[in-house]
Design a protein around this motif. Structure first.
Motif, PDB file in Angstrom:
ATOM      1  N   VAL A 196      37.480  43.050  11.695  1.00 48.10           N
ATOM      2  CA  VAL A 196      37.475  43.366  10.263  1.00 48.10           C
ATOM      3  C   VAL A 196      38.070  42.236   9.432  1.00 48.10           C
ATOM      4  CG1 VAL A 196      37.399  45.873  10.510  1.00 48.10           C
ATOM      5  CG2 VAL A 196      39.603  44.728  10.411  1.00 48.10           C
ATOM      6  N   GLY A 197      38.312  41.094  10.070  1.00 44.49           N
ATOM      7  CA  GLY A 197      38.700  39.895   9.338  1.00 44.49           C
ATOM      8  C   GLY A 197      40.137  39.838   8.872  1.00 44.49           C
ATOM      9  N   ILE A 198      41.040  40.476   9.588  1.00 46.72           N
ATOM     10  CA  ILE A 198      42.452  40.423   9.205  1.00 46.72           C
ATOM     11  C   ILE A 198      43.031  39.104   9.698  1.00 46.72           C
ATOM     12  CG2 ILE A 198      44.734  41.459   9.506  1.00 46.72           C
ATOM     13  CD1 ILE A 198      43.271  44.162   9.778  1.00 46.72           C
ATOM     14  N   THR A 199      43.464  38.284   8.754  1.00 46.54           N
ATOM     15  CA  THR A 199      44.060  36.994   9.099  1.00 46.54           C
ATOM     16  C   THR A 199      45.502  36.884   8.637  1.00 46.54           C
ATOM     17  OG1 THR A 199      43.186  36.003   7.076  1.00 46.54           O
ATOM     18  CG2 THR A 199      41.840  35.797   9.067  1.00 46.54           C
ATOM     19  N   SER A 200      45.949  37.823   7.802  1.00 43.90           N
ATOM     20  CA  SER A 200      47.341  37.848   7.385  1.00 43.90           C
ATOM     21  C   SER A 200      47.764  39.297   7.187  1.00 43.90           C
ATOM     22  CB  SER A 200      47.544  37.042   6.105  1.00 43.90           C
ATOM     23  OG  SER A 200      46.845  37.622   5.037  1.00 43.90           O
ATOM     24  N   ILE A 201      49.084  39.491   7.170  1.00 42.07           N
ATOM     25  CA  ILE A 201      49.618  40.841   7.059  1.00 42.07           C
ATOM     26  C   ILE A 201      50.529  40.884   5.845  1.00 42.07           C
ATOM     27  CG2 ILE A 201      51.054  42.569   8.204  1.00 42.07           C
ATOM     28  CD1 ILE A 201      50.118  41.341  10.858  1.00 42.07           C
ATOM     29  N   PRO A 202      50.414  41.855   4.966  1.00 41.59           N
ATOM     30  CA  PRO A 202      49.448  42.946   5.035  1.00 41.59           C
ATOM     31  C   PRO A 202      48.084  42.530   4.500  1.00 41.59           C
ATOM     32  CG  PRO A 202      50.825  43.234   3.102  1.00 41.59           C
ATOM     33  CD  PRO A 202      51.338  42.011   3.835  1.00 41.59           C
ATOM     34  N   THR A 203      47.076  43.240   4.920  1.00 45.84           N
ATOM     35  CA  THR A 203      45.716  43.068   4.424  1.00 45.84           C
ATOM     36  C   THR A 203      45.156  44.447   4.135  1.00 45.84           C
ATOM     37  OG1 THR A 203      45.309  41.017   5.636  1.00 45.84           O
ATOM     38  CG2 THR A 203      43.381  42.292   5.004  1.00 45.84           C
ATOM     39  N   LEU A 204      44.497  44.588   3.015  1.00 46.48           N
ATOM     40  CA  LEU A 204      43.888  45.854   2.640  1.00 46.48           C
ATOM     41  C   LEU A 204      42.382  45.725   2.726  1.00 46.48           C
ATOM     42  CD1 LEU A 204      44.147  48.728   1.431  1.00 46.48           C
ATOM     43  CD2 LEU A 204      44.002  47.661  -0.817  1.00 46.48           C
ATOM     44  N   ARG A 205      41.752  46.675   3.379  1.00 44.99           N
ATOM     45  CA  ARG A 205      40.299  46.776   3.438  1.00 44.99           C
ATOM     46  C   ARG A 205      39.933  48.191   3.009  1.00 44.99           C
ATOM     47  NH1 ARG A 205      40.507  41.903   4.081  1.00 44.99           N
ATOM     48  NH2 ARG A 205      39.856  40.740   5.896  1.00 44.99           N
ATOM     49  N   ASP A 233      48.823  43.198  16.857  1.00 41.48           N
ATOM     50  CA  ASP A 233      49.192  42.647  18.173  1.00 41.48           C
ATOM     51  C   ASP A 233      48.496  43.417  19.285  1.00 41.48           C
ATOM     52  OD1 ASP A 233      50.865  40.640  17.168  1.00 41.48           O
ATOM     53  OD2 ASP A 233      52.569  42.024  17.053  1.00 41.48           O
ATOM     54  N   ALA A 234      48.491  44.732  19.189  1.00 40.73           N
ATOM     55  CA  ALA A 234      47.902  45.567  20.233  1.00 40.73           C
ATOM     56  C   ALA A 234      46.378  45.635  20.123  1.00 40.73           C
ATOM     57  CB  ALA A 234      48.488  46.975  20.171  1.00 40.73           C
ATOM     58  N   GLU A 235      45.848  45.487  18.924  1.00 41.31           N
ATOM     59  CA  GLU A 235      44.403  45.646  18.670  1.00 41.31           C
ATOM     60  C   GLU A 235      43.821  44.358  18.100  1.00 41.31           C
ATOM     61  OE1 GLU A 235      42.750  48.225  19.609  1.00 41.31           O
ATOM     62  OE2 GLU A 235      44.411  49.588  20.042  1.00 41.31           O
ATOM     63  N   GLN A 236      43.946  43.272  18.837  1.00 44.56           N
ATOM     64  CA  GLN A 236      43.503  41.972  18.329  1.00 44.56           C
ATOM     65  C   GLN A 236      42.001  41.924  18.071  1.00 44.56           C
ATOM     66  OE1 GLN A 236      45.063  38.865  20.817  1.00 44.56           O
ATOM     67  NE2 GLN A 236      47.180  39.450  20.417  1.00 44.56           N
ATOM     68  N   ALA A 237      41.198  42.504  18.945  1.00 46.47           N
ATOM     69  CA  ALA A 237      39.743  42.479  18.745  1.00 46.47           C
ATOM     70  C   ALA A 237      39.356  43.249  17.486  1.00 46.47           C
ATOM     71  CB  ALA A 237      39.022  43.032  19.963  1.00 46.47           C
ATOM     72  N   LEU A 238      39.975  44.396  17.282  1.00 43.08           N
ATOM     73  CA  LEU A 238      39.677  45.191  16.090  1.00 43.08           C
ATOM     74  C   LEU A 238      40.100  44.456  14.828  1.00 43.08           C
ATOM     75  CD1 LEU A 238      38.761  47.792  14.710  1.00 43.08           C
ATOM     76  CD2 LEU A 238      41.017  48.754  15.211  1.00 43.08           C
ATOM     77  N   SER A 239      41.299  43.894  14.833  1.00 39.78           N
ATOM     78  CA  SER A 239      41.755  43.191  13.637  1.00 39.78           C
ATOM     79  C   SER A 239      40.895  41.968  13.342  1.00 39.78           C
ATOM     80  CB  SER A 239      43.234  42.811  13.743  1.00 39.78           C
ATOM     81  OG  SER A 239      43.474  41.968  14.824  1.00 39.78           O
TER      82      SER A 239
END
Length: 89
Positions: A29-38, A20-26
């Motif tokens: 790195v392609g985070i589209t669901s939570i949780p996501t592991l990279r 929510d706070a770091e939308q550009a960062l997420s």
């Protein structure tokens, strides 16, 4: 599970993103669901999966990432980039 594996591997950087706070960062790195592991090593994305992992699976991912020959990975990345550039141009 995440915190347990992180505590057991102090030589590895484990991080979390407040999506929510770091939308550009997420998004970067392609985070589209939570949780996501990279999993990254030397700045190269090596593993990506949405969803939680059981402890044994997370430890296995970590073990496989550690075992990689990063010189070979960099060669493969460079070859893929060259192939992509040849197709584009």
């Amino acid at each position: 599970v995440y915190e347990e594996v992180a505590a057991a591997n102090p030589d590895v950087v484990f991080g979390k993103i407040d999506t929510d706070a770091e939308q550009a960062l997420s998004q970067g790195v392609g985070i589209t669901s939570i949780p996501t592991l990279r999993a990254f090593r030397d700045g190269i994305l090596l593993f990506a999966q949405a969803g939680a992992l059981p402890k044994a699976a997370l430890e296995d991912v970590l073990s496989q990432v550690r075992a990689l020959d990063m010189d070979e990975v960099r060669r493969q990345v460079a070859a893929q980039e060259q192939a992509g550039a040849a197709q584009d141009g």
